[in-house]
Design a protein around this motif. Structure first.
Motif, short mmCIF file in Angstrom:
data_model
loop_
_atom_site.label_atom_id
_atom_site.label_comp_id
_atom_site.label_asym_id
_atom_site.label_seq_id
_atom_site.Cartn_x
_atom_site.Cartn_y
_atom_site.Cartn_z
N ASP A 21 -5.98 -1.81 -14.61
CA ASP A 21 -7.32 -2.39 -14.73
C ASP A 21 -8.30 -1.89 -13.68
O ASP A 21 -9.45 -2.33 -13.62
CB ASP A 21 -7.24 -3.91 -14.63
CG ASP A 21 -6.55 -4.39 -13.35
OD1 ASP A 21 -6.23 -3.54 -12.49
OD2 ASP A 21 -6.31 -5.61 -13.21
N GLY A 22 -7.86 -0.96 -12.81
CA GLY A 22 -8.76 -0.41 -11.80
C GLY A 22 -9.17 -1.39 -10.72
O GLY A 22 -10.13 -1.15 -10.00
N ARG A 23 -8.42 -2.47 -10.56
CA ARG A 23 -8.77 -3.50 -9.58
C ARG A 23 -7.89 -3.39 -8.33
O ARG A 23 -6.70 -3.12 -8.42
CB ARG A 23 -8.64 -4.89 -10.19
CG ARG A 23 -9.59 -5.12 -11.37
CD ARG A 23 -9.52 -6.58 -11.85
NE ARG A 23 -10.06 -7.50 -10.87
CZ ARG A 23 -11.36 -7.76 -10.70
NH1 ARG A 23 -12.25 -7.17 -11.47
NH2 ARG A 23 -11.76 -8.61 -9.80
N ASP A 49 1.14 -8.11 3.42
CA ASP A 49 2.27 -8.49 2.58
C ASP A 49 2.30 -7.68 1.30
O ASP A 49 3.37 -7.29 0.83
CB ASP A 49 2.19 -9.98 2.24
CG ASP A 49 3.38 -10.44 1.42
OD1 ASP A 49 4.49 -10.45 1.97
OD2 ASP A 49 3.20 -10.76 0.23
N SER A 50 1.11 -7.38 0.73
CA SER A 50 1.07 -6.60 -0.50
C SER A 50 -0.30 -5.95 -0.68
O SER A 50 -1.31 -6.42 -0.15
CB SER A 50 1.37 -7.48 -1.72
OG SER A 50 0.35 -8.44 -1.92
N VAL A 51 -0.30 -4.84 -1.40
CA VAL A 51 -1.52 -4.15 -1.81
C VAL A 51 -1.35 -3.83 -3.29
O VAL A 51 -0.32 -3.28 -3.69
CB VAL A 51 -1.75 -2.84 -1.03
CG1 VAL A 51 -3.00 -2.12 -1.54
CG2 VAL A 51 -1.87 -3.13 0.46
N THR A 52 -2.35 -4.15 -4.09
CA THR A 52 -2.30 -3.87 -5.53
C THR A 52 -3.50 -3.04 -5.93
O THR A 52 -4.63 -3.33 -5.52
CB THR A 52 -2.30 -5.18 -6.35
OG1 THR A 52 -1.12 -5.92 -6.04
CG2 THR A 52 -2.33 -4.89 -7.85
N TYR A 53 -3.25 -2.00 -6.71
CA TYR A 53 -4.35 -1.26 -7.32
C TYR A 53 -3.93 -0.74 -8.69
O TYR A 53 -2.84 -0.18 -8.84
CB TYR A 53 -4.81 -0.08 -6.45
CG TYR A 53 -5.95 0.66 -7.13
CD1 TYR A 53 -7.18 0.03 -7.32
CD2 TYR A 53 -5.78 1.93 -7.67
CE1 TYR A 53 -8.22 0.66 -8.00
CE2 TYR A 53 -6.81 2.56 -8.34
CZ TYR A 53 -8.03 1.92 -8.50
OH TYR A 53 -9.04 2.54 -9.19
N VAL A 71 -9.35 -7.47 8.39
CA VAL A 71 -9.18 -6.28 7.56
C VAL A 71 -10.54 -5.67 7.22
O VAL A 71 -10.74 -4.46 7.33
CB VAL A 71 -8.39 -6.61 6.28
CG1 VAL A 71 -8.23 -5.36 5.43
CG2 VAL A 71 -7.01 -7.19 6.62
N ALA A 72 -11.48 -6.50 6.83
CA ALA A 72 -12.82 -6.02 6.48
C ALA A 72 -13.51 -5.40 7.69
O ALA A 72 -14.24 -4.41 7.55
CB ALA A 72 -13.65 -7.15 5.90
N ASP A 73 -13.31 -6.00 8.87
CA ASP A 73 -13.93 -5.45 10.08
C ASP A 73 -13.42 -4.04 10.37
O ASP A 73 -14.20 -3.14 10.72
CB ASP A 73 -13.65 -6.35 11.28
CG ASP A 73 -14.39 -7.68 11.20
OD1 ASP A 73 -15.33 -7.80 10.39
OD2 ASP A 73 -14.03 -8.61 11.96
N LEU A 74 -12.10 -3.84 10.23
CA LEU A 74 -11.54 -2.51 10.46
C LEU A 74 -12.03 -1.53 9.41
O LEU A 74 -12.38 -0.38 9.73
CB LEU A 74 -10.01 -2.57 10.44
CG LEU A 74 -9.30 -1.25 10.75
CD1 LEU A 74 -9.60 -0.79 12.18
CD2 LEU A 74 -7.79 -1.37 10.54
N ARG A 116 -15.78 -3.72 1.42
CA ARG A 116 -15.34 -4.11 0.08
C ARG A 116 -13.96 -3.53 -0.23
O ARG A 116 -13.82 -2.34 -0.50
CB ARG A 116 -16.34 -3.65 -0.98
CG ARG A 116 -15.99 -4.11 -2.38
CD ARG A 116 -17.14 -3.85 -3.34
NE ARG A 116 -16.75 -4.20 -4.69
CZ ARG A 116 -16.30 -3.33 -5.60
NH1 ARG A 116 -16.21 -2.04 -5.28
NH2 ARG A 116 -15.96 -3.73 -6.80
N LEU A 117 -12.96 -4.38 -0.17
CA LEU A 117 -11.58 -3.96 -0.39
C LEU A 117 -10.93 -4.77 -1.51
O LEU A 117 -9.72 -5.00 -1.50
CB LEU A 117 -10.77 -4.11 0.90
CG LEU A 117 -11.22 -3.22 2.06
CD1 LEU A 117 -10.46 -3.58 3.33
CD2 LEU A 117 -11.00 -1.74 1.73
N SER A 118 -11.72 -5.18 -2.47
CA SER A 118 -11.17 -5.91 -3.62
C SER A 118 -12.05 -5.67 -4.82
O SER A 118 -13.18 -5.14 -4.70
CB SER A 118 -11.09 -7.42 -3.32
OG SER A 118 -12.39 -7.94 -3.09
N GLY A 119 -11.53 -6.02 -5.99
CA GLY A 119 -12.29 -5.85 -7.21
C GLY A 119 -12.17 -4.46 -7.78
O GLY A 119 -11.37 -3.63 -7.33
N GLU A 120 -12.96 -4.18 -8.80
CA GLU A 120 -12.89 -2.90 -9.50
C GLU A 120 -13.37 -1.76 -8.60
O GLU A 120 -14.36 -1.89 -7.89
CB GLU A 120 -13.73 -2.95 -10.77
CG GLU A 120 -13.15 -3.87 -11.84
CD GLU A 120 -13.89 -3.75 -13.16
OE1 GLU A 120 -14.62 -2.75 -13.36
OE2 GLU A 120 -13.74 -4.67 -13.98
#
Length: 263
Positions: free
Chosen positions: A252-254, A229-233, A190-193, A202-206
Motif C-alpha cells: 500500500d506504499g504506507r 520495535d518495528s518498521v513497516t513499509y 525520532v522525528a527530531d533526528l 514525516r515518517l508515516s503515511g503514504e
C-alpha cells in the motif's frame, strides 16, 4: 538438589532468550544482477548508525548518489564508520577532520551531522568531482597520505548507498539488537533526528516507493539508537525480534514505525 534446580532454571531463562549469545549486526544484501557490488555486507549497529547519518545528510542536501558513495567510502577508510575522538595529530570523527585545518571546532566535528555536512560542502567545491573516481574525489577533500585506499571501499560504500537511498527494497536488516526501551522515550525523538538528518519529520503515511524505502532503511539502520520495535513499509515489516523483513499486509506504499515499549 537445590544447585541442580538453580542450574535448570538458569538454562531455561537463557535458552528462552532470542540468540542470547549472538552479536548484534546489520546486513545488506545486493539486489539481483548488481555487477560490482558484494553479494552481502555485514557491519555493526554503530557502523550502520553512522552510515545512515552520512546518507541521510546527503539526501537532505540533495546530493547525487555518487556523492553519497564517495562520502561513505571516505568514512570507511578514515574511521571504520566510527565517531572517533582522536586520530593522527588532531584528527577527529567520522572523516578524521582536523580543527587546525579549518574543519570546525572539536565539538562540531564530533557531531556526525555537522561532519557529514562539512564533507559534502567541501566535495562539491572540487571542480569536476562527479566525473572523478572515488579515490581522486575523496583525496581532493581529505588530502590523505594513503589516497589509493579509498578505492578499496567503493564496492561496500556503493552497496550501502543503494540501500540507504531506497534503490534496494528490504535490502538492509539488523538482527539481534537489544530489545530494550529507548534511552529517550520522547514522542518526538525520532522525528527530531529525522529533521536534523533528512530534513523532514514525516515518517508515516503514504510515501513514493524510493523515498519510502530510503526512509524505512534509514530507520532500521538507526534501529538500536532509536529503540525501534518495528518498521513497516509497503506491506513488509522489519521487527527487532525477527531481525528480518517479512510480508505483513498489502503493498500500500504506507510507512509506519513503533518504538519498544509503545502500545
Amino acid at each position: 538438589m537445590l544447585a541442580v534446580l538453580a542450574l535448570v532454571i538458569t538454562l531455561v531463562v537463557v535458552l528462552g532468550r532470542s540468540n542470547p549469545l549472538a552479536t548484534p549486526r546489520c546486513t545488506i544484501t545486493a539486489p539481483p544482477d548488481s555487477p560490482g557490488l558484494p553479494t552481502t555486507w555485514t557491519l555493526s549497529p554503530e557502523q550502520a548508525d553512522s552510515a545512515a547519518t552520512i546518507a541521510g545528510v546527503g539526501r537532505r542536501l540533495g546530493m547525487p548518489d555518487r556523492a553519497v558513495t564517495v562520502a561513505l567510502a571516505t568514512a570507511i577508510q578514515e574511521s571504520g564508520l566510527a565517531n572517533l575522538r582522536g586520530g593522527d595529530r588532531d584528527s577527529l570523527g567520522l572523516f578524521q577532520q582536523r580543527p587546525s585545518q579549518g574543519w570546525g571546532s572539536t565539538d562540531e566535528i564530533l557531531d556526525p551531522v555537522y561532519a557529514s555536512t562539512a564533507f559534502y560542502s567541501a566535495l562539491v567545491q572540487v571542480p569536476g568531482w562527479a566525473g572523478m573516481d572515488v579515490t581522486a574525489a575523496a583525496q581532493r577533500v581529505q588530502r590523505s597520505g594513503y589516497p589509493e585506499a579509498y578505492a578499496d571501499h567503493e564496492p561496500e560504500a556503493r552497496l550501502m548507498a543503494v540501500a540507504l537511498l531506497g534503490q534496494a527494497p528490504a535490502a538492509w536488516t539488523c538482527s539481534d539488537l537489544p530489545a530494550t526501551p529507548p534511552a529517550d522515550p520522547s514522542g518526538t525523538a525520532v522525528a527530531d533526528l529525522a529533521a536534523r538528518e533528512l530534513g523532514t519529520r514525516r515518517l508515516s503515511g503514504e510515501q513514493p516507493e524510493q523515498t519510502g524505502w530510503a526512509l524505512a532503511t534509514w530507520l532500521v539502520a538507526h534501529g538500536e539508537r532509536l529503540g525501534l520495535d518495528s518498521v513497516t513499509y509497503d506491506g513488509r515489516t522489519w521487527t527487532v525480534a525477527s531481525g528480518a523483513w517479512t510480508p505483513t499486509g498489502p503493498a500500500d506504499g504506507r510507512l509506519a514505525l513503533r518504538r519498544i515499549g509503545q502500545p
